[in-house]
Scaffold this active site. Structure first.
Site, mmCIF file in Angstrom:
data_model
loop_
_atom_site.group_PDB
_atom_site.id
_atom_site.type_symbol
_atom_site.label_atom_id
_atom_site.label_comp_id
_atom_site.label_asym_id
_atom_site.label_seq_id
_atom_site.Cartn_x
_atom_site.Cartn_y
_atom_site.Cartn_z
ATOM 1 N N LYS A 160 75.722 -52.279 -27.255
ATOM 2 C CA LYS A 160 75.547 -53.715 -27.060
ATOM 3 C C LYS A 160 75.490 -54.059 -25.569
ATOM 4 O O LYS A 160 74.680 -54.882 -25.142
ATOM 5 C CB LYS A 160 76.698 -54.466 -27.731
ATOM 6 C CG LYS A 160 76.483 -55.963 -27.772
ATOM 7 C CD LYS A 160 77.496 -56.643 -28.675
ATOM 8 C CE LYS A 160 77.219 -58.128 -28.732
ATOM 9 N NZ LYS A 160 78.085 -58.818 -29.675
ATOM 10 N N ASP A 161 76.342 -53.399 -24.777
ATOM 11 C CA ASP A 161 76.331 -53.662 -23.335
ATOM 12 C C ASP A 161 75.029 -53.193 -22.695
ATOM 13 O O ASP A 161 74.542 -53.803 -21.748
ATOM 14 C CB ASP A 161 77.525 -52.971 -22.654
ATOM 15 C CG ASP A 161 78.812 -53.762 -22.848
ATOM 16 O OD1 ASP A 161 78.728 -54.984 -23.041
ATOM 17 O OD2 ASP A 161 79.894 -53.153 -22.816
ATOM 18 N N HIS A 194 93.308 -52.702 -20.852
ATOM 19 C CA HIS A 194 93.475 -51.675 -21.885
ATOM 20 C C HIS A 194 94.885 -51.622 -22.457
ATOM 21 O O HIS A 194 95.107 -50.952 -23.459
ATOM 22 C CB HIS A 194 93.058 -50.299 -21.338
ATOM 23 C CG HIS A 194 91.577 -50.114 -21.350
ATOM 24 N ND1 HIS A 194 90.743 -50.826 -20.521
ATOM 25 C CD2 HIS A 194 90.768 -49.336 -22.115
ATOM 26 C CE1 HIS A 194 89.492 -50.473 -20.764
ATOM 27 N NE2 HIS A 194 89.479 -49.579 -21.721
ATOM 28 N N SER A 199 91.085 -55.812 -25.704
ATOM 29 C CA SER A 199 90.284 -57.012 -25.462
ATOM 30 C C SER A 199 90.735 -58.161 -26.355
ATOM 31 O O SER A 199 91.132 -57.949 -27.501
ATOM 32 C CB SER A 199 88.809 -56.727 -25.752
ATOM 33 O OG SER A 199 88.341 -55.699 -24.922
ATOM 34 N N GLU A 239 76.130 -71.351 0.244
ATOM 35 C CA GLU A 239 75.330 -70.913 -0.891
ATOM 36 C C GLU A 239 75.809 -71.628 -2.154
ATOM 37 O O GLU A 239 76.938 -72.107 -2.224
ATOM 38 C CB GLU A 239 75.467 -69.393 -1.062
ATOM 39 C CG GLU A 239 74.865 -68.607 0.086
ATOM 40 C CD GLU A 239 73.366 -68.413 -0.057
ATOM 41 O OE1 GLU A 239 72.618 -69.305 0.377
ATOM 42 O OE2 GLU A 239 72.947 -67.379 -0.588
#
Lengths: 276, 430
Positions: B247-248, B219, B223, B291
């Site tokens: 959108k998220d 922040h 971004s 894994e």
């Protein structure tokens, strides 16, 4: 900061040279592994519990088949193999009624403690008990089985590549060893077993070895299928609940996502318009 | 937040005003995830993955805390308690499958998130600290996932713990002491299981803390975006809420749908069958593999097959494996190109995709037994891995001729959408 790049060049060259030095070393001539050459992968066949397209998205167990598989387990496998993670009460999933489960449980002796002397004792099983172990421990099992250890079968389908198919292929997979392969004394040739030499004698060797009460044809093929499905249930008793929940969850999420997409488009409409 | 046009939180209710004076938590959220956070308006779907990773962590913590209520960290009963969860705990099978599959999905989204950062140059100034905090999270995730896998106390848990802690024994002089300290003994046993359970419960909250720092560091400059150019005016941004919350939410829906499909229809597809066999110190599995999310690093570890002068091959492998991650901390100073986004770096863009292929091939090779052709393939690709970051990128970033950058984010957006809109003339936004 050019020091960082200089250091990086040094470290990078160091790792590159070291690893490529290994890459240019001559390799030992590959000795063909006879086990790999003879080993066979389990046949994939269609299972009712895998549902449409054998995809495992829909499909439920055939209760009759589970009961037949349980019969095969009880009459044959249980001589050496336990299903110690399964409780008698779980048999309700197979369609047995409460009195039937009580009777089945009572036919087993489970370990307990004598309530007068405190000495180890046994008592009749109750629905809350697990299927008892066949041998009290590994040493006892190996002593009785000529050194071999019959594994507990509760999870066997999830503990082997191929799962249900593996059990089906293995049970029917006994064959005469090819001339190139010598089977040690007391072992049997089975190309579906990882080392090819299995200590378990062919468990279901002949048709009509077991008499099914529901009139299903008594064949080796049928036995192998039924026991494979039964062991799928012992490994994944919540399979039906899982798929049922899954379908509801996916449908809910698809609707939610669709609505989410529409609101995303609506929220952004003015920005896209202004930009355009 | 740094942009002067960021909306300020205005409490409208009495209770809102009351709290704003004493504990301005709503103000904080408003500025971090609400309308008070101006965000570049050109973020694509790859920018959803940070939020997805956060949700994945929350899913792991919630399912993990409940699983912890039923799990017993003792070697004699650990495996049984996991099966107890699967069979007898209400909805236990769902919790455990969500937790196991959730770990895979967490790594999946984090890998996309990292590669997104690599492609758009999000590690470059002024976001170096943000990038490095992300790498700290990644390292913590790897430790947490490894220890969680051991808790099952199946065959692969036990032998995985043996192999991974055994790596530390390669360190000269102090190696075997470190291994003993990690294990609480000379081989994985009850002490190991107990300390791993304790740490597996602790580390996710440490990760959560570092995520707070990561978001804080995000922040400060705001971004990054697909053009890589800095926000200049209010026209370049939209408020985070409702634009990116909407959108998220859509992205989250897609993610959860895929997650549910695997959890409910193929929950064991990403796991190893050997881990359904209880741990047995006397029986080594034929093929010990971690894994899938560790496979590229496992390939690098195993790629060093010969001693290099006085350095044993095993130590080389261990050094290389750790170096493969640690070198990413230096990336902001290795890539000196002033252009962030690969959209304007024609040569580096090709190299980026070459690197993606290299990472994928290393992943495949890491999951295979140590046989040819996989060993040689891992060796060549491991060499490229190091060359890519440590030699090629510093050179390319110096000599590459980059494409001209748009003057602003708005101009780039207009160039993209301008011609397709009928009746509206494309004009540079001011």
């Amino acid at each position: 900061m050019s020091l960082v790049r200089l250091g990086a060049l040094g470290v990078g060259s160091f790792f590159c040279v070291a690893v490529l030095w290994g890459a240019v070393q001559p390799r030992d001539a590959v000795v063909p592994d006879p086990v790999k050459a003879l080993y066979k992968h389990p046949h994939a066949i269609e299972w009712v519990h895998n549902g449409a397209g054998n995809l495992g998205i829909t499909g439920t167990f055939d209760r009759k088949q589970l009961q037949r598989g349980f019969q095969v387990y009880k009459e044959v496998c249980s001589a050496c193999h336990s299903i110690n993670r399964v409780a008698f009460r779980d048999l309700a999933d197979l369609g047995f009624t409460a009195p039937e489960i009580k009777a089945i449980a009572a036919s087993y002796e489970v370990p307990s403690i004598d309530d007068k002397t405190g000495e180890p004792a046994t008592r009749k099983g109750t629905p809350a008990d697990k299927f008892p172990l066949v041998y009290p421990n590994e040493i006892a099992a190996r002593a009785a089985q000529n050194g071999a250890l019959p594994p507990d079968l509760s999870l066997i389908v999830k503990a082997r590549e191929g799962g249900t198919n593996y059990i089906h292929s293995l049970i029917n997979g006994y064959a005469d060893a090819p001339a190139s392969w010598t089977v040690p004394d007391g072992l049997y040739y089975n190309p579906y077993f990882k080392s090819l030499n299995i200590a378990m004698p062919p468990p279901l060797a002949a048709d009509d070895q077991i008499t099914y009460v529901d009139g299903t044809k008594s064949t080796r093929e049928q036995y192998a299928k039924d026991i494979a499905v039964f062991l799928t249930w012992t490994a994944e008793p919540k399979l039906e609940a899982r798929k049922e929940t899954g379908l509801a969850a996916v449908i809910f999420l698809l609707i939610m996502t669709g609505l989410g997409y529409l609101s995303y488009k609506k929220v952004w409409a003015d920005v896209k318009r202004k930009s355009a | 937040m740094s942009f002067p046009w960021a909306k300020q939180y205005q409490p409208t209710t009495e209770i809102g005003k009351f709290f704003d004076k004493q504990l301005p938590l709503p103000r904080f959220v408003y500025g971090a995830l609400g309308a008070g956070y101006p965000t570049p308006k050109n973020l694509n779907y790859f920018y959803n993955f940070g939020v997805l990773a956060g949700v994945a962590l929350v899913i792991q913590i919630i399912t993990g805390v409940v699983l912890g209520m039923h799990y017993a960290a003792n070697t004699t009963v650990a495996f049984d308690s996991v099966e107890h969860i699967m069979r007898d705990v209400n909805g236990g099978w769902m919790l455990r499958y969500m937790h196991a599959v959730g770990a895979s999905f967490f790594f999946g989204v984090v890998y996309v998130h990292i590669f997104r950062g690599l492609y758009y140059g999000s590690y470059k100034p002024p976001r170096e600290v943000l990038w490095m905090l992300g790498l700290v999270i990644f390292l913590l995730m790897m430790a947490t996932a490894f220890m969680g896998y051991v808790l099952v106390w199946g065959q692969m848990s036990f032998w995985g713990a043996t192999v991974i802690t055994g790596l530390f024994s390669a360190i000269p002089v102090v190696g075997s002491y470190i291994q003993t300290l990690l294990l609480g003994g000379f081989s994985p046993d009850n002490a190991t299981l107990n300390r791993f359970f304790s740490l597996h419960y602790l580390l996710p909250f440490v990760i959560f803390g570092v995520i707070i720092l990561h978001v804080w560091a995000l922040h400060i400059p705001g971004s990054n975006n697909p053009t890589g150019i800095a926000v200049k005016t209010e026209a370049d941004t939209v408020p985070f809420h409702p634009y990116y919350t909407a959108k998220d939410f859509f992205g989250l829906g897609v993610y959860l749908t895929l997650f549910a499909a695997v959890v409910f229809f193929a929950p064991n597809a990403l796991g190893e069958v050997d881990n359904y066999i209880p741990a047995n110190p006397l029986s080594t599995p034929a093929h010990i593999v971690p894994e899938w999310y560790f496979w590229p690093f496992y390939a690098i570890l195993r790629a060093f097959t010969v001693d290099f002068f006085f350095i044993p091959a095993k130590l080389m492998g261990v050094l290389a494996m750790f170096a493969a991650i640690l070198l990413l901390f230096f990336l902001p100073w290795l890539d000196t190109s002033p252009v962030r986004s690969n959209s304007y770096r024609p040569l580096n863009r090709i190299l980026f995709w070459v690197f993606v292929v290299v990472a994928l091939v290393l992943g495949v090779a890491g999951g295979k037994p140590a046989e040819e052709p996989w060993v040689r393939l891992s060796q060549v690709f491991t060499a490229y891995y190091f060359a890519h970051f440590l030699i090629i990128i510093p050179l390319v970033s110096r000599f590459e001729k980059t494409k001209p950058l748009p003057r602003s984010i708005s101009e780039a957006v207009l160039a993209k959408y301008g011609n397709s809109a009928p009746g509206v003339a494309a004009q540079p936004a001011e």
